[in-house]
Write a protein that holds these residues in place. Structure first.
Motif, PDB file in Angstrom:
ATOM      1  N   PRO A  52      40.441  36.770  42.817  1.00 10.82           N
ATOM      2  CA  PRO A  52      40.707  37.571  44.020  1.00 10.82           C
ATOM      3  C   PRO A  52      39.522  38.438  44.426  1.00 10.82           C
ATOM      4  N   ALA A  53      39.458  38.727  45.731  1.00 13.54           N
ATOM      5  CA  ALA A  53      38.443  39.650  46.241  1.00 13.54           C
ATOM      6  C   ALA A  53      38.835  41.073  45.870  1.00 13.54           C
ATOM      7  N   MET A 106      44.331  43.862  36.946  1.00 18.32           N
ATOM      8  CA  MET A 106      44.965  43.378  38.163  1.00 18.32           C
ATOM      9  C   MET A 106      44.248  42.147  38.692  1.00 18.32           C
ATOM     10  N   LYS A 107      42.947  42.117  38.529  1.00 19.01           N
ATOM     11  CA  LYS A 107      42.172  40.948  38.961  1.00 19.01           C
ATOM     12  C   LYS A 107      42.623  39.716  38.191  1.00 19.01           C
ATOM     13  N   GLU A 108      42.815  39.870  36.881  1.00 22.83           N
ATOM     14  CA  GLU A 108      43.283  38.766  36.054  1.00 22.83           C
ATOM     15  C   GLU A 108      44.671  38.300  36.495  1.00 22.83           C
ATOM     16  N   ALA A 148      45.799  34.672  37.913  1.00 27.42           N
ATOM     17  CA  ALA A 148      46.812  33.878  37.222  1.00 27.42           C
ATOM     18  C   ALA A 148      47.949  33.518  38.167  1.00 27.42           C
ATOM     19  N   ASN A 149      48.321  34.451  39.033  1.00 25.56           N
ATOM     20  CA  ASN A 149      49.384  34.176  40.007  1.00 25.56           C
ATOM     21  C   ASN A 149      48.984  33.057  40.971  1.00 25.56           C
ATOM     22  N   LYS A 150      47.724  33.076  41.406  1.00 27.06           N
ATOM     23  CA  LYS A 150      47.253  32.033  42.322  1.00 27.06           C
ATOM     24  C   LYS A 150      47.298  30.664  41.649  1.00 27.06           C
ATOM     25  N   LEU A 151      46.917  30.626  40.384  1.00 28.44           N
ATOM     26  CA  LEU A 151      46.959  29.365  39.649  1.00 28.44           C
ATOM     27  C   LEU A 151      48.402  28.904  39.479  1.00 28.44           C
TER      28      LEU A 151
END
Length: 346
Positions: A98-99, A138-140, A144-147
Motif C-alpha cells: 500500500p501507498a 498497518m502496511k503489512e 496481506a488484505n490485498k493478497l
C-alpha cells in the motif's frame, strides 16, 4: 440475570494476531526465509505476547507442562513469522504494497474509533508500540488484505446444486430453538441491592410482598420500575429480549422461566439466584423453528464460499512455502531431540 461477558474490539486486520516486534534485531538467528533472518529476539517478543494472552485467559504457565507448552508455542509462532515473511514477499512481487496515504487513512480510522488523540496514545502504550511501528504493521496488514482479496476473487461462488446438497446434509443446524420472553423484578441481596445492603431475609420478605401486589392485580411493569434492583431491565418494565436455553442467564432463573407455560403466568414463589430473589412473568413463548432452504440460501452460499476461499488461501501459502528457501532451526533442533529421545528410550 444474565452473566456479564466482555467483548473485545480488535483493530487488527490480519489473519493472526502479531505483536510489533519489527524485523531483524539482535539475537541468534532462529530461521531464514529466502536469506532473510528471523531472530530469537523477534520470536521472543511474539511468544511473550501470546503467553500474556494465555495467562489472561486463565492458563497456568508454570511447571513442567508449561515448559512443553512454551516449546510448542515457539514452534507455532515461528511458523507464523515465516508465513508472514512469505506473504509480504509475495505482496511485493505482485506490487500490492500500500501507498503511505492508504496506511495513514487506516490509522485515522483507528483514531476515530478510539475517540481522541489521547485515547490513541493510551492504546499504543497499552500495546507496547509506537507510531512508526504501527505504520509498519498497518502496511503489512493492508498488503496481506490485498493478497487475500486477490485469492478470494479467483474462487467461484457455490452452485445451486452445492447449496442444495449442503442443506440436505446439514439442514437441521438451521433451526431456532424455542425462546421465552419474560419480565422480572429483582429484589437484590448484598452488593446487588443498589447500595441498600439488603440481607437475604429482608430480600425474601420484600419479594413476597411484591408477589402479593402482583396477585392483587398491580401493574407488573410499574412494580418493576419501583422495586427492581436490575438496572438493566427496570426502566423497560422489567422485560428482557427473547432468549433460549443456555443463553447465559443464571440456571435457576432460566429453569423457572422455561417452567412457565402461559403468557401472564408468574412465579408465585420468588426464584433465588446469587443476585437475590426474582419474580418472573412469562410474556411470550416463541416456538422453535426450522428454516427452509430459501430462507438460509444466502447464508449457506456465504459459508461455502468462505470455506473455498480458506482452502485456497491455505493452498496458496503452502505453495509459497514449497517454492521458498526456508531454514527453520527450531524445527531441526526439535527433530534432533526427538530422535535422541527415541534412541535413549525416553
Amino acid at each position: 440475570m444474565r452473566k456479564n461477558g466482555i467483548i473485545f474490539l480488535s483493530l487488527m486486520l490480519l489473519l493472526a494476531t502479531f505483536v510489533l516486534g519489527g524485523c531483524g534485531g539482535s539475537g541468534d538467528v532462529v530461521a531464514t526465509v529466502n536469506g532473510e533472518s528471523i531472530t530469537s529476539r523477534e520470536l521472543d517478543q511474539e511468544v511473550t505476547t501470546y503467553k500474556n494472552n494465555l495467562t489472561q485467559q486463565g492458563y497456568n504457565l508454570e511447571g513442567e507442562q508449561a515448559k512443553e507448552l512454551e516449546e510448542m508455542l515457539r514452534q507455532q509462532v515461528l511458523s507464523q513469522l515465516i508465513d508472514r515473511r512469505l506473504v509480504m514477499a509475495e505482496a511485493e512481487r505482485l506490487d500490492m504494497m500500500p501507498a503511505d496515504k492508504e496506511v495513514q487513512a487506516e490509522i485515522k480510522k483507528i483514531k476515530e474509533q478510539l475517540g481522541s488523540e489521547g485515547e490513541f496514545k493510551k492504546f499504543l502504550a497499552a500495546n507496547g508500540i509506537n507510531e512508526p511501528k504501527l505504520d509498519d504493521f498497518m502496511k503489512e496488514q493492508l498488503a496481506a488484505n490485498k493478497l487475500y482479496e486477490k485469492i478470494s476473487a479467483e474462487v467461484s461462488e457455490p452452485t445451486e446444486d452445492e447449496i442444495k446438497d449442503y442443506f440436505a446434509e446439514n439442514g437441521t443446524q438451521y433451526s431456532d430453538p424455542e425462546q421465552r420472553q419474560v419480565s422480572h423484578i429483582l429484589i437484590g441481596v448484598g452488593e446487588y441491592s443498589n447500595g441498600k445492603n439488603r440481607t437475604d431475609v429482608d430480600a425474601k420478605v420484600l419479594a413476597l410482598q411484591v408477589v402479593n401486589k402482583v396477585a392483587s392485580g398491580a401493574d407488573f411493569g410499574e412494580l418493576a420500575k419501583q422495586y427492581s434492583d436490575d438496572t438493566g431491565s427496570k426502566d423497560n418494565s422489567g422485560q428482557y429480549p427473547p432468549f433460549s436455553k443456555g443463553s447465559g442467564f443464571a440456571e435457576e432463573f432460566e429453569n423457572a422461566a422455561f417452567d412457565l407455560q402461559e403468557s401472564g403466568q408468574y412465579t408465585a414463589e420468588p426464584v433465588k439466584t446469587s443476585f437475590g430473589y426474582h419474580i418472573i412473568r412469562l410474556d411470550k413463548i416463541i416456538p422453535a423453528k426450522t428454516h427452509t432452504l430459501d430462507e438460509v440460501k444466502d447464508q449457506i452460499a456465504t459459508s461455502l464460499h468462505s470455506e473455498k476461499v480458506n482452502r485456497k488461501v491455505g493452498e496458496y501459502i503452502q505453495d509459497l512455502r514449497d517454492k521458498a528457501d526456508v531454514v527453520n532451526k527450531l524445527a531441526k533442533e526439535s527433530d534432533t531431540k526427538s530422535k535422541e529421545d527415541q534412541s535413549t528410550g525416553k
